[in-house]
Design a protein around this motif. Structure first.
Motif, PDB file in Angstrom:
ATOM      1  N   PRO A 225      26.502  52.484  -3.882  1.00  0.00           N
ATOM      2  CA  PRO A 225      27.885  52.005  -3.930  1.00  0.00           C
ATOM      3  C   PRO A 225      28.198  51.372  -5.284  1.00  0.00           C
ATOM      4  N   VAL A 226      29.409  51.571  -5.741  1.00  0.00           N
ATOM      5  CA  VAL A 226      29.842  51.031  -7.028  1.00  0.00           C
ATOM      6  C   VAL A 226      30.425  49.644  -6.832  1.00  0.00           C
ATOM      7  N   ASN A 227      30.083  48.749  -7.774  1.00  0.00           N
ATOM      8  CA  ASN A 227      30.604  47.377  -7.724  1.00  0.00           C
ATOM      9  C   ASN A 227      30.267  46.681  -6.409  1.00  0.00           C
ATOM     10  N   GLN A 228      29.067  46.835  -5.965  1.00  0.00           N
ATOM     11  CA  GLN A 228      28.641  46.184  -4.718  1.00  0.00           C
ATOM     12  C   GLN A 228      28.584  44.678  -4.926  1.00  0.00           C
ATOM     13  N   PRO A 229      29.269  43.886  -4.112  1.00  0.00           N
ATOM     14  CA  PRO A 229      29.282  42.440  -4.323  1.00  0.00           C
ATOM     15  C   PRO A 229      27.915  41.824  -4.093  1.00  0.00           C
ATOM     16  N   THR A 230      27.592  40.830  -4.904  1.00  0.00           N
ATOM     17  CA  THR A 230      26.331  40.120  -4.749  1.00  0.00           C
ATOM     18  C   THR A 230      26.620  38.641  -4.514  1.00  0.00           C
ATOM     19  N   THR A 231      25.728  37.991  -3.795  1.00  0.00           N
ATOM     20  CA  THR A 231      25.884  36.572  -3.512  1.00  0.00           C
ATOM     21  C   THR A 231      24.969  35.788  -4.430  1.00  0.00           C
ATOM     22  N   GLY A 232      25.554  34.998  -5.358  1.00  0.00           N
ATOM     23  CA  GLY A 232      24.758  34.244  -6.303  1.00  0.00           C
ATOM     24  C   GLY A 232      24.311  32.918  -5.701  1.00  0.00           C
ATOM     25  N   ALA A 233      23.269  32.371  -6.295  1.00  0.00           N
ATOM     26  CA  ALA A 233      22.766  31.081  -5.831  1.00  0.00           C
ATOM     27  C   ALA A 233      23.698  29.972  -6.278  1.00  0.00           C
ATOM     28  N   LEU A 234      23.708  28.881  -5.534  1.00  0.00           N
ATOM     29  CA  LEU A 234      24.533  27.737  -5.883  1.00  0.00           C
ATOM     30  C   LEU A 234      23.975  27.049  -7.118  1.00  0.00           C
ATOM     31  N   THR A 235      24.866  26.495  -7.929  1.00  0.00           N
ATOM     32  CA  THR A 235      24.431  25.726  -9.083  1.00  0.00           C
ATOM     33  C   THR A 235      23.890  24.378  -8.602  1.00  0.00           C
ATOM     34  N   GLU A 236      23.317  23.634  -9.519  1.00  0.00           N
ATOM     35  CA  GLU A 236      22.776  22.323  -9.165  1.00  0.00           C
ATOM     36  C   GLU A 236      23.870  21.390  -8.663  1.00  0.00           C
ATOM     37  N   ASP A 237      25.030  21.400  -9.342  1.00  0.00           N
ATOM     38  CA  ASP A 237      26.140  20.542  -8.916  1.00  0.00           C
ATOM     39  C   ASP A 237      26.688  20.969  -7.563  1.00  0.00           C
ATOM     40  N   GLN A 238      26.817  22.285  -7.347  1.00  0.00           N
ATOM     41  CA  GLN A 238      27.310  22.773  -6.059  1.00  0.00           C
ATOM     42  C   GLN A 238      26.356  22.401  -4.923  1.00  0.00           C
ATOM     43  N   THR A 239      25.069  22.525  -5.189  1.00  0.00           N
ATOM     44  CA  THR A 239      24.073  22.157  -4.184  1.00  0.00           C
ATOM     45  C   THR A 239      24.163  20.675  -3.853  1.00  0.00           C
ATOM     46  N   GLU A 240      24.343  19.856  -4.874  1.00  0.00           N
ATOM     47  CA  GLU A 240      24.456  18.412  -4.649  1.00  0.00           C
ATOM     48  C   GLU A 240      25.690  18.080  -3.814  1.00  0.00           C
ATOM     49  N   ARG A 241      26.803  18.731  -4.132  1.00  0.00           N
ATOM     50  CA  ARG A 241      28.022  18.486  -3.349  1.00  0.00           C
ATOM     51  C   ARG A 241      27.829  18.913  -1.901  1.00  0.00           C
ATOM     52  N   LYS A 242      27.194  20.053  -1.702  1.00  0.00           N
ATOM     53  CA  LYS A 242      26.956  20.539  -0.345  1.00  0.00           C
ATOM     54  C   LYS A 242      26.098  19.564   0.442  1.00  0.00           C
ATOM     55  N   ASP A 243      25.044  19.052  -0.199  1.00  0.00           N
ATOM     56  CA  ASP A 243      24.155  18.104   0.474  1.00  0.00           C
ATOM     57  C   ASP A 243      24.870  16.795   0.796  1.00  0.00           C
ATOM     58  N   LEU A 244      25.680  16.323  -0.146  1.00  0.00           N
ATOM     59  CA  LEU A 244      26.392  15.060   0.059  1.00  0.00           C
ATOM     60  C   LEU A 244      27.411  15.180   1.189  1.00  0.00           C
ATOM     61  N   VAL A 245      28.281  16.160   1.063  1.00  0.00           N
ATOM     62  CA  VAL A 245      29.361  16.316   2.051  1.00  0.00           C
ATOM     63  C   VAL A 245      28.794  16.632   3.429  1.00  0.00           C
ATOM     64  N   GLY A 246      27.732  17.441   3.473  1.00  0.00           N
ATOM     65  CA  GLY A 246      27.152  17.824   4.758  1.00  0.00           C
ATOM     66  C   GLY A 246      26.524  16.672   5.513  1.00  0.00           C
ATOM     67  N   ALA A 247      26.132  15.617   4.803  1.00  0.00           N
ATOM     68  CA  ALA A 247      25.460  14.488   5.442  1.00  0.00           C
ATOM     69  C   ALA A 247      26.417  13.380   5.877  1.00  0.00           C
ATOM     70  N   VAL A 248      27.677  13.483   5.456  1.00  0.00           N
ATOM     71  CA  VAL A 248      28.641  12.413   5.731  1.00  0.00           C
ATOM     72  C   VAL A 248      29.096  12.424   7.189  1.00  0.00           C
ATOM     73  N   LYS A 249      29.067  11.263   7.820  1.00  0.00           N
ATOM     74  CA  LYS A 249      29.593  11.092   9.173  1.00  0.00           C
ATOM     75  C   LYS A 249      30.825  10.184   9.169  1.00  0.00           C
ATOM     76  N   THR A 250      30.985   9.423   8.092  1.00  0.00           N
ATOM     77  CA  THR A 250      32.126   8.517   7.939  1.00  0.00           C
ATOM     78  C   THR A 250      32.943   8.995   6.752  1.00  0.00           C
ATOM     79  N   ASP A 251      34.204   9.378   6.993  1.00  0.00           N
ATOM     80  CA  ASP A 251      34.999   9.888   5.876  1.00  0.00           C
ATOM     81  C   ASP A 251      35.484   8.745   4.985  1.00  0.00           C
ATOM     82  N   TRP A 252      36.138   9.101   3.887  1.00  0.00           N
ATOM     83  CA  TRP A 252      36.493   8.105   2.887  1.00  0.00           C
ATOM     84  C   TRP A 252      37.487   7.079   3.427  1.00  0.00           C
ATOM     85  N   GLU A 253      38.409   7.496   4.286  1.00  0.00           N
ATOM     86  CA  GLU A 253      39.395   6.551   4.818  1.00  0.00           C
ATOM     87  C   GLU A 253      38.743   5.524   5.737  1.00  0.00           C
ATOM     88  N   GLN A 254      37.827   5.980   6.576  1.00  0.00           N
ATOM     89  CA  GLN A 254      37.116   5.048   7.453  1.00  0.00           C
ATOM     90  C   GLN A 254      36.284   4.060   6.634  1.00  0.00           C
TER      91      GLN A 254
END
Length: 223
Positions: free
Chosen positions: A52-81
């Protein structure tokens, strides 16, 4: 790439019987020599399928993206609370800044709350339990610092909640920081709001006029 099994096609078709059989076999041999000894049907069977031509590929997350994912995923109390919990610890307090951080392995909202006279308090809220971890007066403030902060708060006509709502109306995601800055030299203060998208873990930075509530700047960080 794994290929399918190749079927070999024989050139002889059995034993020749009589003269006519021998002639027929010779004709087949001559035809085989003319095309380099390759049978077209056999060659087609061995040809790998087109890719197939131009088959989409899934790239790995950057260091900053990984950090954001880890931070946001662990939050149980949002910023307003977290902001409500922080402000409740300071009588006559107003939120100046709050940011999601990891400190010594603990997920927390690091916030600044100030009284009307500009006295600043450093308040940390556990991002999982929503409990205040510690609260203390900023020790390096002088009279000028307090006056500038008091002026900034008095000029802000929109709240942190309104600024965050303006940002998330423009870009859906999780708010990871809100902070009030500027307001010096007669200029209106500005709310800075960071919104993390859970689709690609990019971060969008907003600058919002704290007097009018208008968006002054919007910039996406995809790193």
């Amino acid at each position: 790439m794994r290929h399918g099994s190749v079927t070999s096609v024989g050139r002889g078709r059995g034993r020749a019987v009589g003269v006519l059989g021998a002639v027929a076999a010779a004709a087949v041999l001559v035809a085989g020599c003319g095309d380099g000894g390759k049978d077209e049907s056999s060659a087609a069977a061995t040809k790998p399928p087109a890719q197939p031509v131009n088959q989409p590929t899934t790239g790995a997350l950057t260091e900053d993206q990984t950090e954001r994912k880890d931070l946001v995923g662990a939050v149980k109390t949002d910023w307003e609370q977290a902001a409500d919990a922080a402000v409740a610890k300071v009588p006559d307090g107003e939120l100046v800044e709050i940011e999601l951080k990891r400190s010594d392995g603990v997920m927390e909202w690091d916030s600044e709350v100030a009284t009307s006279d500009g006295t600043s308090y450093d308040v940390h809220v556990d991002a999982v339990t929503g409990q205040v971890i510690r609260s203390q007066v900023e020790g390096d403030q002088d009279n000028e610092d307090r006056q500038q902060l008091a002026d900034r708060l008095s000029k802000a006509k929109t709240t942190a909640q309104q600024a965050a709502s303006t940002a998330t109306d423009r870009k859906q995601g999780t708010v990871t920081s809100v902070g009030l800055g500027g307001g010096n030299g007669g200029a209106a203060p500005v709310w800075s709001v960071d919104v993390v998208s859970t689709d690609d873990w990019s971060k969008t930075d907003f600058d919002i006029d704290a007097a009018s509530g208008e968006i002054l700047r919007q910039e996406v960080d995809r790193d």
